[in-house]
Design an enzyme around this catalytic site. Structure first.
Site: not given
Ligand code: BG6
Ligand code: GLC
Length: 903
Positions: A531, A592, A646
């Site tokens: 995003r 992340s 994240d």
């Molecule tokens: C989102 C966050 O809502 O959730 C992200 O904005 C995060 O930063 C993500 O990495 C994690 O969930 P998923 O299911 O998208 O990996």
């Molecule tokens: C993976 C990444 C970590 C992140 C998590 C959730 O474990 O290494 O940095 O926070 O995924 O997205």
């Protein structure tokens, strides 16, 4: 043809009698409706005790699937004999099993004697039978057909409720009949014979009529007595407390009408039949339908008409006062078109009635009326069962096979024709095919027994296979303790390298206090969606706008340059769309992946996770990589002020709403957590004052081998096929990217063990990632009809039976429960550490949570919460679901950074 000869019935008395015996369609509809009500009453836990139709659970939950095989023994207790059978199933679709049987006449006094004598007699029959067929001494499972109403609590646990059909042996009512038979058999020193299943005769019929590919889900018995059974949706059989799947219910419909609900059908003749019967007032439906009574009904009609001088004028009719002088067999023969008249004449003459031609004809019409009435009432009952099934399966239309075992059906083609056509009129939404049962209940009983054995064996296999996935409380406590140990190691300057949990400092020293202001760009990379956002933090709150961009797998796994070029392109596109081209907004970057941060805006990528592998990035500062890409693209207005994980973004975003939020948790594509740690405990950063948010990177927990005891074969198989084998082992037990794969491997193993999809190889199931985590979420949805589970599997080209669907669901539940519990163990370690850090007896803390698995799975969050409470009883933990994603949090971190940078 010969059926309609109205002229002959011209006598009004005869007309009246015939009319009374005719049940018009509207009345049949009413009867069907009342039958439906009676069924519901019997099924419901609340009203069961008062119900006439008992709707007894049979604990038969599966139909034969054709794979049953082996030698089985059956004992059938009949009206005046005991039948023993040995059935050999070959496992090739149950086609023509080999059957050997013997019939033993029962001494007349045994039915009213001692219970013990009856069961000894049955056991002796078994003994003699086995001696005669030279059976080997191997274990022989036995199915017991016991055609009386029993309260079952298992397939091999059945208390006799009450005797009927002339049986009244002492000391049996209220006792477990299976046990009585087993003891008697043991007395005969037949210890290798195991009574594994008891069933009603209707159930045997249903099973007999079930052949491969053509399951029979309803059965009627209309013989000396009448009864029916059908496969009900298990959750409606409240007495059985089985939440899903199906269960065969023995309706005991013979008792229908005992509360008066047949009053518009009953004639004075029926009242007399009832009064003269052994059980007045009881089994009113049976007394209209079963063959034991048809002769008696006709006798009473004839008696009444003779008294009115409408029949047998001039002969003495005293003979008609004798019970049972007219046999049902005769009634059936007289009703027949061809020789009916001749049969009537001979039957009546034998009784010395000197019938005229007209008498014979009228008697035939009366017999027909009585038989037809039995057929239409049976049809009303069957229609009620069918409509009930159709409704409870939420179907608009239903195709079903109905097994029928009936003297009336066999001896009398009209009975079957009427039953078929009237059922069609009364339950037009159901297309029922009537299947006559040719070899009685014995073969079916063998089938039930075989199915029971197959299921028990399968159950053992399933449990053996799933057992490694079940975690005890002690296991979870150990995981929690290990996590705690790894946290401590990770925080220590010297020990950090030995820990699998990296405990990365984030340089975020506090959560938002509400004074943050400004307008920011944010990037959110590393979850399901990439995003780009613009976030405006003002006094009256936060406003955001965002776009989702796709990162193709080729880019995720290509070169670092291509990846960051792509990100810049997306930023440019976003700025154009949002009209932000001429502003230079500070940017917060949610990235992340594990990074060694050297400051808020300097983050060296330690390793890729979650399927990313872009080259040339590991070991580099991602902010630098982003700036370089901006330069390549001549995008000059980029000012990155903060990089956050994240988890941190999520914690910050939730903390803006709830100041107690000092933990961030992600359970999505990957899993991870961060929390506020005391600076004095953070050996890897200078300074002792205040707190710092620590990005745990707990996904890598166990990468040093400390969790090896908990990894199952399935986990190994999943890990091996990932692009980062041996890494992120905790994550691979928990997060969305992997759960579907774990399930797929368990399913493969179940197929291999022949307990799923009938052991048929499923090429589709070999395909990686075919089973997505969102399937888990759907399949586990409460109250989802099994039909839907089946449809999901069908979409994956998996032909699943109901039992398969239940098993798949169980696998999903096992895998997702383990994930939630492991996550709870990790989180328990975190909250307990925070509590101890602060020297509190009780800690109240909020966790900001994000991630598709957490948000979409129907039970993950409750399972997590429950286990967490159990493992960390001194902490009151509120799980707060993040609604706005972590981009908002990244902007808040950026806001703090900008404020601090101001002179
Ligand atoms: C989102 C966050 O809502 O959730 C992200 O904005 C995060 O930063 C993500 O990495 C994690 O969930 P998923 O299911 O998208 O990996
Ligand atoms: C993976 C990444 C970590 C992140 C998590 C959730 O474990 O290494 O940095 O926070 O995924 O997205």
């Amino acid at each position: 043809g010969a059926a309609a000869q109205p002229a002959l019935t011209s006598r009004p008395q005869v007309q009246r009698a015939l009319l009374a015996l005719t049940v018009p369609l509207e009345t049949l509809q009413v009867v069907k409706g009342r039958m439906l009500q009676a069924m519901r009453k019997g099924l419901s836990r609340q009203t069961h005790a008062q119900a006439n139709m008992r709707m007894l659970p049979t604990y038969i939950c599966s139909l034969p699937d054709g794979t049953e095989k082996g030698d089985l023994l059956v004992v059938e207790l009949c009206q005046s004999h005991v039948r023993t059978l040995r059935v050999t199933l070959s496992g090739n679709g149950n086609q023509s099993p080999e059957v050997v049987y013997k019939i033993f006449d029962m001494p007349g006094d045994i039915k009213q004697g001692k219970g013990e004598a009856l069961f000894d007699f049955i056991a002796q029959c078994v003994c003699q039978f086995l001696a005669g067929i030279s059976s080997p001494q191997q274990r022989l499972p036995l199915g017991f057909v016991f055609p009386f109403s029993c309260r079952q609590t298992g397939l091999d646990k059945a208390e006799l409720i009450s005797w009927s059909k002339g049986f009244s042996c002492s000391d049996v009512e209220g006792k477990d009949v299976v046990q009585l038979l087993q003891s008697a058999i043991n007395k005969q020193e037949l210890c290798h014979v195991d009574v594994v299943a008891l069933m009603n005769d209707t159930v045997g019929t249903m099973m007999t009529c079930s052949t491969e590919g053509e399951p029979c889900e309803v059965a009627l018995v209309v013989g000396t007595s009448t009864n029916s059974c059908f496969m009900a949706e298990a959750q409606q059989v409240e007495m059985a407390e089985k939440a899903s799947g199906q269960m065969c219910v023995n309706t005991e419909w013979g008792y229908f009408g005992d509360d008066g609900s047949l009053s518009d059908v009953l004639t004075p003749y029926d009242q007399r039949v009832d009064q003269e019967s052994a059980n007045p007032g009881e089994k009113r439906f049976e007394k209209l339908v079963a063959s034991l009574y048809l002769g008696e009904i006709v006798r009473h009609v004839l008696t009444a008409l003779a008294a009115e001088k409408a029949l047998f004028i001039g002969s003495s009719v005293a003979v008609l006062r004798t019970k049972d002088v007219l046999k049902t067999q005769q009634v059936l023969e007289i009703s027949n078109n061809e020789e009916g008249m001749a049969k009537a004449r001979s039957a009546l003459e034998v009784l010395g009635l000197q019938p005229s031609e007209q008498d014979c004809c009228r008697v035939q019409q009366i017999c027909r009326a009585v038989v037809s009435r039995a057929a239409v009432l049976c049809a009303a009952g069957l229609a009620a069962i069918l409509s009930h099934m159709c409704q409870s399966r939420e179907l608009e239309q239903m195709v079903v096979n109905v097994g029928v075992d009936s003297k009336l059906y066999r001896g009398h083609s009209r009975f079957g024709e009427i039953l078929q056509s009237v059922t069609g009129l009364l339950a037009p939404e159901c297309k029922a095919t009537l299947l006559p049962s040719v070899d009685g209940t014995g073969r079916g009983a063998a089938m039930v027994t075989a199915v029971a054995l197959r299921l028990a064996a399968q159950r053992r296999e399933v449990e053996q296979l799933l057992a490694p996935l079940w975690l005890s409380r002690a296991d979870l406590e150990r995981v929690q303790a290990l996590m705690r140990r790894e946290m401590e190691l990770g925080l220590g300057r010297e020990s950090n390298a030995d820990s699998s949990v990296r405990m990365l400092p984030t340089y975020v020293r506090g959560t938002p206090d509400g004074t943050e202001r400004g307008e920011f760009l944010a990037l959110d990379l590393g979850g399901t969606n990439f995003r780009v956002l613009v976030v405006r933090v003002a006094q009256d709150g936060i406003r955001m706008a965002s776009e989702i961009y796709i990162i193709p797998t080729t880019v995720m796994q290509g070169t670092g340059e291509a990846l960051f070029d792509h990100i810049i392109e997306c930023i440019v596109d976003f700025q154009l769309k949002q009209n932000l081209m001429d502003q230079i907004l500070p940017l917060g970057f949610t990235f992340s992946f594990p990074c060694q941060q050297l400051g808020l805006d300097k983050a060296v990528l330690l390793s890729w996770t979650k399927g990313f592998s872009a080259s040339g990035c590991v070991g580099q500062d991602v902010v630098h990589l982003l700036r370089e890409a901006a330069q390549r693209k001549q995008h000059l207005g980029l000012k990155v002020v903060a990089v956050v994980n994240d988890t941190v973004g999520t914690m910050m975003s939730c903390a803006y709403e709830d100041p107690k939020c000092e933990i961030g948790l992600i359970v999505g594509t990957g899993t991870n957590a961060c929390y506020m740690e005391e600076m004095e405990n953070v050996g890897t950063v200078e300074g002792e004052q205040g707190r710092m948010c620590i990005n745990m990177e707990w996904g890598a927990f166990g990468d040093n081998g400390c969790l090896d005891d908990f990894f199952t074969n399935f986990d190994q198989l999943v890990d091996e096929k990932t692009i980062n084998a041996g890494k992120q082992r905790f994550e691979k037990l928990i997060s969305g990217m992997y759960l579907g794969e774990i399930v797929r491997h368990v399913l493969l193993a179940l197929v291999e063990k022949q307990v799923l999809f009938r052991g048929k190889p499923c090429p589709k199931l070999q395909t990686r990632d075919i089973f997505q985590t969102k399937c888990l979420s759907t399949i586990e949805t409460d109250g989802l009809a099994l039909q839907k589970v089946r449809a999901i599997l069908q979409d994956l080209e998996l032909q699943a039976s109901f039992e398969d669907s239940i098993l798949v669901r169980e696998v999903c539940q096992t895998v997702s429960l383990r994930a939630a519990q492991l996550c709870a163990a990790g989180l328990a370690a975190v909250v307990e550490k925070m509590r101890e850090n602060r020297g509190l007896a009780q800690l109240a803390v909020t966790v900001g949570v994000d991630g598709t698995l957490y948000k979409m799975h129907p039970h993950f969050s409750q399972n997590l919460q429950k286990m967490l409470q159990d493992l960390a009883p001194n902490c009151t933990v509120t799980l707060l679901q993040s609604e706005d994603g972590s981009g908002k949090g990244a902007a808040l971190v950026a806001a703090v950074a900008c404020r601090e940078a101001e002179p």
